[in-house]
Design an enzyme around this catalytic site. Structure first.
Site, PDB file in Angstrom:
ATOM      1  N   LYS A   1      -3.674  -6.374   1.724  1.00  0.00           N
ATOM      2  CA  LYS A   1      -2.589  -5.767   0.933  1.00  0.00           C
ATOM      3  C   LYS A   1      -2.275  -6.831  -0.241  1.00  0.00           C
ATOM      4  CE  LYS A   1       2.477  -5.219   1.155  1.00  0.00           C
ATOM      5  NZ  LYS A   1       3.749  -5.281   1.984  1.00  0.00           N
TER       6      LYS A   1
ATOM      7  N   ILE B   1       0.803   0.152   1.334  1.00  0.00           N
ATOM      8  CA  ILE B   1       1.629  -0.421   2.400  1.00  0.00           C
ATOM      9  C   ILE B   1       3.069  -0.500   1.551  1.00  0.00           C
ATOM     10  CG2 ILE B   1       2.350  -2.228   3.896  1.00  0.00           C
ATOM     11  CD1 ILE B   1      -0.483  -3.182   3.974  1.00  0.00           C
TER      12      ILE B   1
ATOM     13  N   TYR C   1      -2.402 -10.339   3.484  1.00  0.00           N
ATOM     14  CA  TYR C   1      -1.299 -10.090   2.520  1.00  0.00           C
ATOM     15  C   TYR C   1      -1.181 -11.216   1.774  1.00  0.00           C
ATOM     16  CZ  TYR C   1       3.592  -8.986   1.073  1.00  0.00           C
ATOM     17  OH  TYR C   1       4.625  -8.541   0.626  1.00  0.00           O
TER      18      TYR C   1
ATOM     19  N   THR D   1       9.904  -6.453   4.631  1.00  0.00           N
ATOM     20  CA  THR D   1      11.013  -5.378   4.745  1.00  0.00           C
ATOM     21  C   THR D   1      11.515  -5.286   5.622  1.00  0.00           C
ATOM     22  OG1 THR D   1       9.621  -4.191   3.224  1.00  0.00           O
ATOM     23  CG2 THR D   1      11.224  -2.813   4.450  1.00  0.00           C
TER      24      THR D   1
END
Length: 365
Positions: free
Chosen positions: A222, A261, A194, A108
């Site tokens: 995540k 998240i 992740y 992001t």
């Protein structure tokens, strides 16, 4: 150590000996021994960016307890540099509205479009300005193990509280190689792994996570595969954050996830905190689902970049290859803001549908 031809031996202590030039005809030596600095002559002498001593600023358990972590957006100036004033305002809004952590330079935040100098600078800047109020988790992962190690050393050196690491993407590797890659950085400090196969092209299977979880620095995962995977981990004592905003409510209250998240919390941090802290709330979740669907209509971060520009929180500047959503989608966002309530969104300006000419697209910066 055997003497080399043409050299004598000298040492700084009994443990180390180094070759020294012998006397050459026609020259008179001023000293019988000469000793060079240790690091200059010991082969493969490693000088890490941070000491390997245990001096982490954050206990791994403190990271495990976080429920709302925002994958923070990076705003830009018209010339493509970071707009740190807008960035600071956005992080401060997250703090005021109850976010407990930020991922700096993640997907992001467009870490993939940053140089490592920019990346580490932004992590250090965030720690310096906000590290006492919010946990700073630096995305220092890479598909190159060498880069991941170096960036993680630097990230902890500038004070980040934890690291976010993705598995090697594009080139991919074997599961054993994946485990070795992540083990090479886990010893440095608290780490979140992740897993997002849609971006990396490779799933991190549970057997890899269970092996890595033997390291006390693994804070958790995540996870973007779905809630069945979340449940498998939580039933086996592995902390999980939902990586899918549209699933995070059910992940938290039905499958045991610690939290989320989130991309959506860039826009409505207070509502995302409420969703994670105040118990099952199907009506609020249903109210936010259209916004979440809108945000991911095109690959992240296109939606959140467009939204923050229309809220007046960041300038309408895009680093290519990202471009804004089309006008029809920009009009949809204005409608969504009015339906949910402008007061729940970040920023103070009225939401507006920007024209195509309002956006600046930058390829070189």
């Amino acid at each position: 150590m055997a003497a080399l031809k043409g050299y004598g031996l000298c040492s700084m202590d009994s443990a180390l000996q180094f070759p020294c030039p012998k006397r050459f005809d026609g020259y008179k030596r001023r000293s019988s021994k000469w000793v060079s600095p240790k690091a200059a002559v010991v082969p493969n002498f490693h000088l890490p960016m941070r000491s390997l001593e245990v001096k982490n600023r954050t206990n791994t358990d403190d990271i495990k307890a976080l429920r709302v972590i925002t994958a923070i957006k990076t705003p830009y100036l018209p010339d493509g540099r970071f707009d740190l004033e807008a960035y600071d305002d956005l992080v401060n809004i997250q703090i005021q509205n109850g976010a407990e952590g930020v991922i700096v330079g993640g997907t992001t935040g467009e870490g993939q479009l940053m140089s490592w100098d920019e990346h580490i600078m932004l992590i250090g800047h965030t720690v310096n300005c906000f590290g006492g109020s919010i946990k700073v988790i630096g995305n220092t992962g890479s598909n190159s193990t060498r880069e991941a190690i170096h960036a993680t050393e630097q990230g902890f050196a500038v004070g980040m509280h934890a690291a976010l690491h993705i598995n090697p993407y594009y080139g991919k590797t074997s599961i054993e190689g994946l485990i070795a890659h992540l083990q090479s950085v886990l010893h440095m400090g608290p780490t979140i792994i992740y897993n997002v196969p849609g971006r990396t092209g490779q799933d991190i299977p549970p057997r890899a996570i269970f092996k890595l979880s033997q390291n006390p620095n693994l804070a958790g995962v995540k996870e973007c595969v779905g809630n069945k995977r979340v449940e498998e981990y939580t039933e086996n004592g592995v902390v999980v954050w939902s990586g899918n905003d549209d699933e995070c409510h059910d992940s938290r209250w039905d499958y045991g996830a610690t939290g989320v998240i989130s991309v959506t919390s860039n826009l409505v941090p207070g509502l995302m905190r409420k969703l994670m802290f105040e118990g099952r709330n199907s009506s609020l979740n249903a109210k936010l689902l259209p916004l979440m669907a809108w945000l991911f209509n095109e690959p992240n971060p296109i939606g959140v970049n467009t939204a923050l520009a229309q809220l007046g929180v960041s300038r309408p500047v895009f680093r290519l290859p990202y471009v804004p959503l089309p006008l029809s989608k920009r009009l949809e966002f204005v409608k969504l803001v009015k339906e949910i309530g402008r007061e729940h969104f970040v920023g103070e300006k009225d939401v507006q549908a920007l024209d195509d000419d309002d956006f600046i697209l930058i390829g070189r910066y």
